[in-house]
Design an enzyme around this catalytic site. Structure first.
Site, PDB file in Angstrom:
ATOM      1  N   GLY A 121      14.227  -9.869  -2.269  1.00 27.35           N
ATOM      2  CA  GLY A 121      14.135 -10.560  -3.439  1.00 27.35           C
ATOM      3  C   GLY A 121      13.505 -10.099  -4.682  1.00 27.35           C
ATOM      4  O   GLY A 121      13.447 -10.683  -5.781  1.00 27.35           O
ATOM      5  N   LYS A 122      13.221  -8.749  -4.736  1.00 28.47           N
ATOM      6  CA  LYS A 122      12.735  -8.092  -5.827  1.00 28.47           C
ATOM      7  C   LYS A 122      13.631  -7.386  -6.578  1.00 28.47           C
ATOM      8  O   LYS A 122      13.082  -6.474  -7.374  1.00 28.47           O
ATOM      9  CB  LYS A 122      11.392  -7.362  -5.366  1.00 28.47           C
ATOM     10  CG  LYS A 122      10.595  -8.183  -4.657  1.00 28.47           C
ATOM     11  CD  LYS A 122       9.249  -7.294  -4.035  1.00 28.47           C
ATOM     12  CE  LYS A 122       8.217  -8.352  -3.303  1.00 28.47           C
ATOM     13  NZ  LYS A 122       7.012  -7.582  -2.936  1.00 28.47           N
ATOM     14  N   VAL A 174       0.901  -1.141  -0.021  1.00 24.40           N
ATOM     15  CA  VAL A 174       0.099  -0.067   0.006  1.00 24.40           C
ATOM     16  C   VAL A 174       1.008   1.277  -0.014  1.00 24.40           C
ATOM     17  O   VAL A 174       0.578   2.300  -0.762  1.00 24.40           O
ATOM     18  CB  VAL A 174      -0.899  -0.090   1.233  1.00 24.40           C
ATOM     19  CG1 VAL A 174      -1.897   1.313   1.229  1.00 24.40           C
ATOM     20  CG2 VAL A 174      -1.901  -1.035   1.111  1.00 24.40           C
ATOM     21  N   HIS A 221      15.877  -5.061  -5.442  1.00 32.89           N
ATOM     22  CA  HIS A 221      16.379  -3.901  -4.944  1.00 32.89           C
ATOM     23  C   HIS A 221      16.931  -4.222  -3.449  1.00 32.89           C
ATOM     24  O   HIS A 221      16.524  -4.935  -3.204  1.00 32.89           O
ATOM     25  CB  HIS A 221      15.430  -2.826  -4.810  1.00 32.89           C
ATOM     26  CG  HIS A 221      14.172  -3.030  -4.212  1.00 32.89           C
ATOM     27  ND1 HIS A 221      13.050  -3.384  -5.046  1.00 32.89           N
ATOM     28  CD2 HIS A 221      13.798  -2.957  -3.077  1.00 32.89           C
ATOM     29  CE1 HIS A 221      12.164  -3.778  -3.787  1.00 32.89           C
ATOM     30  NE2 HIS A 221      12.470  -3.475  -2.899  1.00 32.89           N
TER      31      HIS A 221
END
Length: 317
Positions: A222-223, A108, A225
């Site tokens: 894990g994305k 969010v 960055h």
């Protein structure tokens, strides 16, 4: 965090879906309604104010009984919901995809930051609708691209070189789901481009982190960055990362967990995430966070972590 079904609902048009944002009065009506258990996972018809989210997501909203949810009666909720719909309506979502899309859990705060970037006339997202929609699709997991500096959630830039940008996150100022702990301080590091990075750029970043941010751990979710967080919050991040990874594995929504550059990541976190990817339990993995791990040979000659006390950074005190 909240499911996409907390912001919008699908309307079938021809062979694909159009997404429509919820209004706050419909949500408020749903929150007061008595709904049969078998209908908890169905969108709620408020009769007067239109369609509302499934009642099973009641805890995602801030009420007198639940202060941890979204402030859905703010204008920011409307802006985030509209932005999500614009992004989803820019692609084709078929009937076979719809359940997976709506059940996806998104950040969010990340989405609120994209609204703030969109409204800043000095920001590239203010001027490029294409880049804005791309940023949202990445944020909601609808794109396989990683979040780079141009598509990042944003914040206050505190460091930048040819390869990296480091942002101080501004969640304390948020309207939709603000961080209430006034001592919160956290950073995110994005790649300027998704391409190989020179050792010089890595060395510059590591030097900055060791000199200015030695009271923080560099971790990753894990994305693609990096996150720079207080050591006291590492265990909490570990719980969240492990739960998300296991949930994705269980639901078949498997995305590659990017361990990133071992020279930058805190070595205990690298051990934790490597153990997690090997299928070990949470307890086994978390023990690695608190063990003394032998320091790898310094990959950067001449870059020392040793500092005199009067040289140590005061960021985060």
């Amino acid at each position: 965090m909240a499911e996409l079904a907390c912001f919008c609902y699908p309307h079938l048009e021809n062979d694909s879906y159009k997404f429509i944002p919820f209004n706050s009065l419909a949500i408020k009506c749903m929150l007061t309604a008595k709904v049969d258990k078998k209908d908890q996972d169905k969108f709620y018809n408020s009769i007067i104010y239109g369609i509302a989210p499934p009642p099973q997501f009641k805890k995602r909203y801030n009420t007198s009984d639940n202060s941890r949810g979204m402030n859905y009666e703010t204008t920011m909720f409307n802006k985030v919901a509209i932005l999500i719909c614009e992004a989803l309506n820019s692609i084709k979502v078929t009937q076979s995809d719809i359940a997976n899309v709506l059940s996806r859990v998104v950040s969010v705060r990340h989405l609120e930051n994209l609204v703030l970037r969109k409204e800043n006339h000095q920001d590239v997202l203010f001027h490029s609708k294409e880049l804005l929609l791309k940023s949202v699709l990445i944020a909601i997991g609808q794109s396989k691209e990683i979040e780079t500096t141009a598509t990042a959630e944003g914040g206050e830039i505190v460091f930048q070189n040819a390869a990296f940008t480091m942002w101080k996150l501004t969640y304390l100022d948020h309207k939709l789901m603000p961080i209430l702990d006034q001592n919160f301080i956290e950073y995110k590091i994005t790649l300027n481009e998704d391409k190989p990075i020179s050792d010089v750029c890595v060395k510059e970043l590591v030097a900055e982190l060791r000199w200015q941010y030695n009271r923080f751990a560099v971790i990753t979710h894990g994305k693609g960055h990096y996150r720079v967080v207080k050591y006291s919050s590492v265990a909490n991040h570990a719980d969240r990362v492990f739960a998300t990874y296991k949930n994705n594995t269980k639901s078949g929504n498997v995305t590659d967990f990017n361990l990133l550059d071992q020279r930058i990541i805190w070595q205990n976190w690298y051990a934790f995430t490597s153990s997690m990817k090997q299928g070990n339990t949470l307890d086994v993995c978390k023990k690695l966070l608190f063990q003394k791990i032998k320091q790898e040979k310094n990959p950067f000659k001449g870059l020392s972590t040793d500092r005199k006390m009067d040289e140590v950074s005061h960021v985060g005190i």
